[in-house]
Write a protein that holds these residues in place. Structure first.
Motif, short mmCIF file in Angstrom:
data_model
loop_
_atom_site.label_atom_id
_atom_site.label_comp_id
_atom_site.label_asym_id
_atom_site.label_seq_id
_atom_site.Cartn_x
_atom_site.Cartn_y
_atom_site.Cartn_z
N SER A 121 121.06 28.42 39.35
CA SER A 121 120.29 29.64 39.17
C SER A 121 118.80 29.35 39.17
O SER A 121 118.36 28.37 38.55
CB SER A 121 120.68 30.31 37.85
OG SER A 121 119.81 31.39 37.57
N SER B 63 124.81 34.32 36.84
CA SER B 63 124.77 34.29 38.30
C SER B 63 125.73 33.27 38.90
O SER B 63 125.89 33.21 40.12
CB SER B 63 123.34 34.02 38.78
OG SER B 63 122.84 32.81 38.25
N ALA C 4 124.38 38.08 42.30
CA ALA C 4 124.31 37.46 40.98
C ALA C 4 124.77 38.49 39.95
O ALA C 4 124.85 39.69 40.24
CB ALA C 4 122.89 37.00 40.67
N LEU D 175 117.17 38.36 41.85
CA LEU D 175 117.53 38.04 40.47
C LEU D 175 116.30 37.88 39.57
O LEU D 175 116.20 38.51 38.51
CB LEU D 175 118.38 36.76 40.44
CG LEU D 175 118.77 36.24 39.05
CD1 LEU D 175 119.62 37.26 38.31
CD2 LEU D 175 119.50 34.90 39.18
#
Length: 361
Positions: free
Chosen positions: A5, A47, A139, A195
């Motif tokens: 992530s 995610s 995600a 994200l």
């Protein structure tokens, strides 16, 4: 391959291991993060979760024939949970389900997305469905409250611990007193490329915090509370993931037979651990009654209010009154039980979709 992530670049981030690899376990203050997540002021990066889509006009009726849940008439935006079982009724997949009117979205554990998509593709035959593993494109963010700024995103609302239509509770605790009521839970689907922008400067909690709230809510997790023999009754999953009155599906005979007998061979239990050692036993530690092994610790965490707590799967025959011992190597931990799944379903007096009339917590 684990996808890291981008939120791991945030200050203090410590990557989680095992099933949660790729996201932060915490950002330096795990207990404070638990409090913030419980209060709804922080969100958690999930995610690493897998995401599988099923599109096409036959998608819901097809998933209905395969799974334990009634999803034929799932309305756009409505959340559900379904299990895919073996012929013997053992849990193979547990999916969080939302539909947007054209596509059904299945949120699963990271390691489950690819095999689930492959299995679904083998089962589609001539039906008008298309399956895709889109985990790399999407995600997931978790929260204990609805986030107004994210109202345009697809969101799955955990039905736990409410007893759904056609469901049944194996707990001795009335629904309104179930500890899961203290943990509303929402999972938002976010385009992976967006994200960081979606999170913005909102406070983050690590997956350690999410796990602490999950364990305290008695919420089972695939790959943690399950093994290759787990059936839904043992984990109280008939309340949210099984419809007892729907049509045939693989594993239904076992579900019906065990439910009618009322005696699943094992049961999920919540353990309050002796905190005097200032350490935690490892997942997989033996749960003993005297010198006899009666179960296994499946999840364990330091909770910000309750201290060291765990979930374990133990033999149904163990009396709820017994004080147990968790043994990690040579280190013993005294463990007091809180009953999640009743040892005898005869103790559970109630109706499908109704409140329980048995012992209250």
């Amino acid at each position: 391959m684990t996808i890291k992530s981008p939120l791991l670049s945030r200050p203090g981030a410590v990557e989680a291991g095992g099933a949660d690899s790729g996201v932060a376990s915490h950002y330096g203050e795990p207990l404070r993060e638990q409090r913030a997540l419980a209060a709804g002021t922080a969100v958690v990066d999930l995610s690493h979760r897998g995401v599988v889509t099923v599109s096409g006009p036959d998608r819901l009726s097809w998933l209905n024939t395969l799974s334990s849940q009634q999803v034929t008439n799932l309305a756009p935006g409505e959340s559900s949970e379904l299990l895919l079982l073996s012929v013997q009724g053992r849990i193979e997949y547990d999916a969080r389900v939302i539909d947007d009117g054209g596509t059904t979205w299945l949120i699963v554990e990271a390691a489950e997305a690819a095999p689930l998509a492959e299995w679904l593709n083998r089962m589609k035959f001539m039906l008008r469905v298309e399956i895709a593993d889109v985990s790399g494109d999407w995600a997931v963010l978790g929260s204990t409250r609805r986030v107004e700024e994210w109202s345009g995103l697809k969101v799955w609302e955990d039905p736990w611990p409410h007893v759904g239509a056609g469901g049944y509770a194996y707990s001795v605790v009335a629904e309104e007193l179930h500890p899961g009521m203290e943990r509303p839970w929402f999972e938002y689907l976010v385009p992976a490329a967006e994200l960081e922008a979606t999170v913005g400067d909102r406070p983050l909690a690590g997956v350690w915090a999410a796990e602490a709230l999950r364990i305290a809510a008695w919420r089972p997790r695939l790959g943690a509370e399950t093994d290759d023999k787990t059936i839904p009754h043992e984990l109280d999953l008939l309340r949210t993931a099984v419809h007892l009155a729907k049509g045939c599906y693989k594993g239904q005979e076992t579900v019906a037979r065990v439910h009618n007998l009322g005696h699943p061979p094992r049961r999920l239990v919540f353990l309050q651990l002796d905190g005097s050692q200032h350490t935690l036993p490892a997942v997989g530690s033996e749960v003993r009654l005297g010198e006899r092994k009666v179960g296994t610790v499946t999840s364990v965490v330091q909770h910000y209010e309750m201290g060291p707590v765990a979930l374990a799967v133990i033999k149904r025959s163990v009396s709820p009154d017994e004080i147990l011992t968790v043994v990690d190597g040579d280190e013993p931990y005294t463990a007091a039980q809180e009953v999640i799944v009743a040892p005898d379903a005869g103790q559970v007096v109630g109706r499908q979709t109704g409140f329980l009339k048995g012992t209250h917590r």
